[in-house]
Design a protein around this motif. Sequence first.
Motif, PDB file in Angstrom:
ATOM      1  N   LYS A  78       0.847  -1.183   0.000  1.00  0.00           N
ATOM      2  CA  LYS A  78       0.000   0.000   0.000  1.00  0.00           C
ATOM      3  C   LYS A  78       0.877   1.225   0.000  1.00  0.00           C
ATOM      4  O   LYS A  78       2.034   1.186   0.436  1.00  0.00           O
ATOM      5  CB  LYS A  78      -0.970  -0.005   1.189  1.00  0.00           C
ATOM      6  CG  LYS A  78      -0.311  -0.153   2.539  1.00  0.00           C
ATOM      7  CD  LYS A  78      -1.331  -0.410   3.632  1.00  0.00           C
ATOM      8  CE  LYS A  78      -2.148   0.837   3.905  1.00  0.00           C
ATOM      9  NZ  LYS A  78      -2.917   0.755   5.154  1.00  0.00           N
ATOM     10  N   GLU A 123       2.586   4.408   1.048  1.00  0.00           N
ATOM     11  CA  GLU A 123       2.940   5.159   2.246  1.00  0.00           C
ATOM     12  C   GLU A 123       4.312   5.765   2.020  1.00  0.00           C
ATOM     13  O   GLU A 123       5.046   5.341   1.128  1.00  0.00           O
ATOM     14  CB  GLU A 123       2.907   4.291   3.505  1.00  0.00           C
ATOM     15  CG  GLU A 123       3.683   3.012   3.434  1.00  0.00           C
ATOM     16  CD  GLU A 123       3.516   2.166   4.705  1.00  0.00           C
ATOM     17  OE1 GLU A 123       2.365   1.917   5.101  1.00  0.00           O
ATOM     18  OE2 GLU A 123       4.529   1.787   5.269  1.00  0.00           O
ATOM     19  N   THR A 182       3.607   9.268   6.198  1.00  0.00           N
ATOM     20  CA  THR A 182       2.281   9.466   5.618  1.00  0.00           C
ATOM     21  C   THR A 182       1.699   8.117   5.270  1.00  0.00           C
ATOM     22  O   THR A 182       2.332   7.313   4.588  1.00  0.00           O
ATOM     23  CB  THR A 182       2.366  10.338   4.344  1.00  0.00           C
ATOM     24  OG1 THR A 182       3.025  11.551   4.672  1.00  0.00           O
ATOM     25  CG2 THR A 182       0.977  10.633   3.789  1.00  0.00           C
ATOM     26  N   ARG A 183       0.489   7.875   5.777  1.00  0.00           N
ATOM     27  CA  ARG A 183      -0.200   6.614   5.521  1.00  0.00           C
ATOM     28  C   ARG A 183      -1.693   6.911   5.561  1.00  0.00           C
ATOM     29  O   ARG A 183      -2.145   7.645   6.433  1.00  0.00           O
ATOM     30  CB  ARG A 183       0.189   5.620   6.619  1.00  0.00           C
ATOM     31  CG  ARG A 183      -0.433   4.253   6.473  1.00  0.00           C
ATOM     32  CD  ARG A 183      -0.079   3.375   7.652  1.00  0.00           C
ATOM     33  NE  ARG A 183       1.335   2.997   7.608  1.00  0.00           N
ATOM     34  CZ  ARG A 183       1.950   2.311   8.558  1.00  0.00           C
ATOM     35  NH1 ARG A 183       1.302   1.963   9.647  1.00  0.00           N
ATOM     36  NH2 ARG A 183       3.210   1.969   8.449  1.00  0.00           N
ATOM     37  N   ASP A 184      -2.431   6.353   4.607  1.00  0.00           N
ATOM     38  CA  ASP A 184      -3.885   6.577   4.541  1.00  0.00           C
ATOM     39  C   ASP A 184      -4.220   8.071   4.554  1.00  0.00           C
ATOM     40  O   ASP A 184      -5.161   8.496   5.220  1.00  0.00           O
ATOM     41  CB  ASP A 184      -4.603   5.885   5.722  1.00  0.00           C
ATOM     42  CG  ASP A 184      -4.346   4.384   5.729  1.00  0.00           C
ATOM     43  OD1 ASP A 184      -4.199   3.812   4.629  1.00  0.00           O
ATOM     44  OD2 ASP A 184      -4.265   3.801   6.828  1.00  0.00           O
ATOM     45  N   GLY A 185      -3.420   8.871   3.852  1.00  0.00           N
ATOM     46  CA  GLY A 185      -3.703  10.297   3.755  1.00  0.00           C
ATOM     47  C   GLY A 185      -3.385  11.112   5.002  1.00  0.00           C
ATOM     48  O   GLY A 185      -3.618  12.315   5.027  1.00  0.00           O
ATOM     49  N   LYS A 186      -2.873  10.467   6.035  1.00  0.00           N
ATOM     50  CA  LYS A 186      -2.544  11.204   7.268  1.00  0.00           C
ATOM     51  C   LYS A 186      -1.028  11.252   7.431  1.00  0.00           C
ATOM     52  O   LYS A 186      -0.355  10.243   7.250  1.00  0.00           O
ATOM     53  CB  LYS A 186      -3.128  10.503   8.498  1.00  0.00           C
ATOM     54  CG  LYS A 186      -4.644  10.488   8.561  1.00  0.00           C
ATOM     55  CD  LYS A 186      -5.065   9.947   9.932  1.00  0.00           C
ATOM     56  CE  LYS A 186      -6.441   9.327   9.955  1.00  0.00           C
ATOM     57  NZ  LYS A 186      -6.655   8.241   8.987  1.00  0.00           N
ATOM     58  N   THR A 187      -0.526  12.426   7.779  1.00  0.00           N
ATOM     59  CA  THR A 187       0.917  12.581   7.991  1.00  0.00           C
ATOM     60  C   THR A 187       1.177  12.901   9.453  1.00  0.00           C
ATOM     61  O   THR A 187       0.486  13.728  10.031  1.00  0.00           O
ATOM     62  CB  THR A 187       1.476  13.728   7.119  1.00  0.00           C
ATOM     63  OG1 THR A 187       1.240  13.413   5.759  1.00  0.00           O
ATOM     64  CG2 THR A 187       2.980  13.896   7.336  1.00  0.00           C
TER      65      THR A 187
END
Length: 168
Positions: free
Chosen positions: A58, A60, A72-77
């Motif tokens: 995925k 990241e 940054t992962r799933d749109g969150k940093t």
Amino acid sequence: GNLEAVDRTLARIARRGAHETGFVEQRFLRFLDAPVESSGRLSYRPPDRLERITDKPKAESMVLDGDTLSMTRDGKTRSLSVSQLPAVGAPVGRIRDLLAGNRSALEKRYRAIAQGDDENWQLVLLPSDAELATLVTRIVVAGQADRIATIEIQQADGDRSLMTLRPA
């Protein structure tokens, strides 16, 4: 002597300067039969910015810039200082120290042993720091001339990871 061999190897790696390379990383976890594989690219900009962009399984990314590690992962940093979280920052920081040819940074926490010759070499990094030794037992970096080919991290809990860098 060994220190000269370590210096020569680090100096060769550092001469490459800024570059980007693809990677495949396999993580061998004690409780899984098959390794977990991820792939993406590593990008280095001297003196101290390293980006690790993972595409699979995925998307990241992890960016180490100076002492700041941003993930940054799933749109969150989230960003943190590496000195606050040595366990997360340590492996990425070691790759950056290697690419920068920075022996003094490496030697703050590791003892480096050079093996092989200038064409086919290995650097074995053994933790010299008791806290770090509870996490990592050794890092083995192997390469040819100025190129790092593989980075293997052996964790104290028995898990290990093997990152293979594609020739750029």
